[in-house]
Design an enzyme around this catalytic site. Sequence first.
Site, mmCIF file in Angstrom:
data_model
loop_
_atom_site.group_PDB
_atom_site.id
_atom_site.type_symbol
_atom_site.label_atom_id
_atom_site.label_comp_id
_atom_site.label_asym_id
_atom_site.label_seq_id
_atom_site.Cartn_x
_atom_site.Cartn_y
_atom_site.Cartn_z
ATOM 1 N N HIS A 31 -9.828 9.179 3.103
ATOM 2 C CA HIS A 31 -8.479 9.596 3.548
ATOM 3 C C HIS A 31 -7.839 8.404 4.269
ATOM 4 O O HIS A 31 -7.630 7.356 3.672
ATOM 5 C CB HIS A 31 -8.627 10.854 4.410
ATOM 6 N N HIS A 84 -2.942 6.838 -7.541
ATOM 7 C CA HIS A 84 -2.423 7.893 -6.669
ATOM 8 C C HIS A 84 -2.673 9.248 -7.302
ATOM 9 O O HIS A 84 -2.657 9.375 -8.529
ATOM 10 C CB HIS A 84 -0.918 7.722 -6.435
ATOM 11 N N ASP A 142 -0.991 1.634 0.439
ATOM 12 C CA ASP A 142 -1.930 0.826 1.215
ATOM 13 C C ASP A 142 -1.991 -0.634 0.793
ATOM 14 O O ASP A 142 -2.567 -1.450 1.513
ATOM 15 C CB ASP A 142 -3.336 1.428 1.124
ATOM 16 N N ARG A 177 6.911 3.451 -1.181
ATOM 17 C CA ARG A 177 6.492 2.904 0.112
ATOM 18 C C ARG A 177 5.866 1.535 -0.073
ATOM 19 O O ARG A 177 5.999 0.651 0.780
ATOM 20 C CB ARG A 177 5.517 3.873 0.800
ATOM 21 N N SER A 200 -5.699 15.786 6.477
ATOM 22 C CA SER A 200 -5.515 15.799 7.935
ATOM 23 C C SER A 200 -4.461 16.831 8.339
ATOM 24 O O SER A 200 -4.621 17.542 9.344
ATOM 25 C CB SER A 200 -5.131 14.410 8.447
HETATM 26 N N1 CMX Z 1 -9.781 1.774 -8.951
HETATM 27 C C1 CMX Z 1 -10.848 2.228 -9.649
HETATM 28 N N2 CMX Z 1 -10.890 3.442 -10.245
HETATM 29 C C2 CMX Z 1 -9.795 4.205 -10.140
HETATM 30 C C3 CMX Z 1 -8.643 3.780 -9.475
HETATM 31 C C4 CMX Z 1 -8.656 2.502 -8.858
HETATM 32 N N3 CMX Z 1 -7.628 2.050 -8.166
HETATM 33 N N4 CMX Z 1 -7.698 4.747 -9.542
HETATM 34 C C5 CMX Z 1 -8.261 5.765 -10.235
HETATM 35 N N5 CMX Z 1 -9.521 5.431 -10.586
HETATM 36 C C6 CMX Z 1 -10.489 6.288 -11.288
HETATM 37 C C7 CMX Z 1 -10.844 7.487 -10.421
HETATM 38 O O1 CMX Z 1 -11.868 7.163 -9.500
HETATM 39 C C8 CMX Z 1 -11.275 8.509 -11.443
HETATM 40 O O2 CMX Z 1 -12.592 8.176 -11.856
HETATM 41 P P1 CMX Z 1 -13.667 9.325 -12.249
HETATM 42 O O3 CMX Z 1 -13.033 10.090 -13.352
HETATM 43 O O4 CMX Z 1 -14.864 8.549 -12.605
HETATM 44 O O5 CMX Z 1 -13.820 10.171 -10.994
HETATM 45 C C9 CMX Z 1 -10.335 8.216 -12.608
HETATM 46 O O6 CMX Z 1 -9.888 6.864 -12.434
HETATM 47 C C10 CMX Z 1 -9.116 9.100 -12.659
HETATM 48 O O7 CMX Z 1 -8.472 9.079 -11.405
HETATM 49 P P2 CMX Z 1 -6.964 9.571 -11.226
HETATM 50 O O8 CMX Z 1 -6.853 10.962 -11.740
HETATM 51 O O9 CMX Z 1 -6.048 8.549 -11.804
HETATM 52 O O10 CMX Z 1 -6.758 9.515 -9.651
HETATM 53 P P3 CMX Z 1 -7.408 10.418 -8.516
HETATM 54 O O11 CMX Z 1 -6.401 11.430 -8.092
HETATM 55 O O12 CMX Z 1 -8.753 10.918 -8.888
HETATM 56 O O13 CMX Z 1 -7.614 9.335 -7.359
HETATM 57 C C11 CMX Z 1 -7.101 7.664 -5.760
HETATM 58 C C12 CMX Z 1 -6.535 8.797 -6.644
HETATM 59 C C13 CMX Z 1 -5.977 7.152 -4.869
HETATM 60 C C14 CMX Z 1 -8.238 8.222 -4.880
HETATM 61 C C15 CMX Z 1 -7.631 6.551 -6.689
HETATM 62 O O14 CMX Z 1 -6.577 6.020 -7.443
HETATM 63 C C16 CMX Z 1 -8.343 5.436 -5.924
HETATM 64 O O15 CMX Z 1 -9.538 5.557 -5.632
HETATM 65 N N6 CMX Z 1 -7.621 4.298 -5.608
HETATM 66 C C17 CMX Z 1 -8.209 3.204 -4.880
HETATM 67 C C18 CMX Z 1 -8.352 3.531 -3.404
HETATM 68 C C19 CMX Z 1 -7.002 3.539 -2.712
HETATM 69 O O16 CMX Z 1 -6.173 2.665 -2.899
HETATM 70 N N7 CMX Z 1 -6.792 4.588 -1.892
HETATM 71 C C20 CMX Z 1 -5.530 4.730 -1.157
HETATM 72 C C21 CMX Z 1 -4.713 5.917 -1.641
HETATM 73 C C22 CMX Z 1 -3.365 5.917 -0.977
HETATM 74 C C23 CMX Z 1 -2.598 7.198 -1.127
HETATM 75 O O17 CMX Z 1 -3.185 8.244 -1.491
HETATM 76 O O18 CMX Z 1 -1.388 7.186 -0.851
#
Ligand code: CMX
Length: 387
Positions: free
Chosen positions: A227, A268, A323, A277, A197
Amino acid sequence: MSDDEPLMTVTKAHLNTGLRGIPVGTCLTSFVTPTEGVHYCGYPIADIAHLPVEDVIHLLFEKELPTPEQGETFRADLAARGAVDGSVHAVLASLPRTGHPMDWLSIGIHALGMVDTTEDVRENALNLVARLPRLLGLIYRYREGRSDGIPADDLSLGLVDRFIHTLEPEGTDVTKMREVLNAYLVLHLDHGGGNLSTFTGKATASGKATLYASMASAMNSLSGPLHGRANQSCLEFVLRVGTSDAEQVEQFIRAELEAKRPVYGFGHAVLRAEDPRATYQFALGERLCPDDHNFAIVRTLREVAPRVLAENPKISNPNANVDIASGTLLHHVGLTDPEYYTTFFGWARVAGIGAQIVDERTVMRSGKGVPIYRPKYIAEGQTTRRL
Ligand code: CMX
């Protein structure tokens, strides 16, 4: 470091990865580290999370926390800018109540911009910060069909109280609501320069679109489920878990992973520890609502989920993110509809994105500003053809 020293080599493997990790600019307001999370102008978030939101907004715009006198002046300045033009009511009254609140927010920002955009980007940014609480209160009132008897704005109040004053919540502890909202806003004000954003808002502003049009672009980006809408999804997830029994929570998490669904509130992209946070909000919840059913679920998730997620070596950070508890706290203070949660995120980010747009338009390159964004795309699957 000299100006020509390479920061990184861009290879073909970087293409079509959403510019991930590719340096594109500098940011004067915030940065994120793997252990202490976001810092605003150098201050780790854990050290300033308790401050009034106005003081932290001052920090982002002025790069210094205010003295008590500067804080008073800044509050008075925001109050002087806060009035929302009456025409905005007619716009909100015409919107379909089925629309998502983020679409309402985007249209509301455009409506504000149509009646009062100046030539000065900083003026516009501060005006929007000052008007947002009233706008968001009005969005709630019109979208919920409670537009009769909306109280006149009270510009003598602080930002959070102006929202509460417009909302007129019933059956809730306003003192707790004030504390939860202030914390929520401070924690979400800014998050470095490259999040979608912020990047979108700055990219739009680089073409010299107005601050309002740029911010509406930023809010549209924020509305996506990957996002800002993750915080709406996170409370929906907690409500689906439904129990604080550790064994049942563990079974639920395993079933979600089996079904290839994310365990919301964990993981994250940058942090490699629990997000400070989240830590702050856990402590707030223990103080304000230790017996809340949803908070008990969140407490159990915090104990169980990192252990289960850590079994997958691909997951770089199995710990809680921002979150996990924010929706539960908002829910506890009477803001029970998760569809609105991203608008609170947007409210906060208007300050951080606004400050970053001001920096990019008026400070960077010795005040010349950043030129219009124009990254390069490599043509693929096409060569010149002729009719
Ligand atoms: N639940 C399930 N799978 C998860 C996970 C979780 N909480 N966290 C990471 N993974 C998975 C990823 O989807 C990724 O899978 P693939 O290799 O199949 O694509 C793998 O583990 C590696 O991920 P990563 O390198 O550890 O983390 P990313 O940077 O790819 O993703 C995030 C970060 C936040 C999108 C991910 O941890 C996630 O989807 N969390 C759950 C949703 C969530 O809480 N979102 C809010 C984020 C808040 C913020 O950014 O501050």
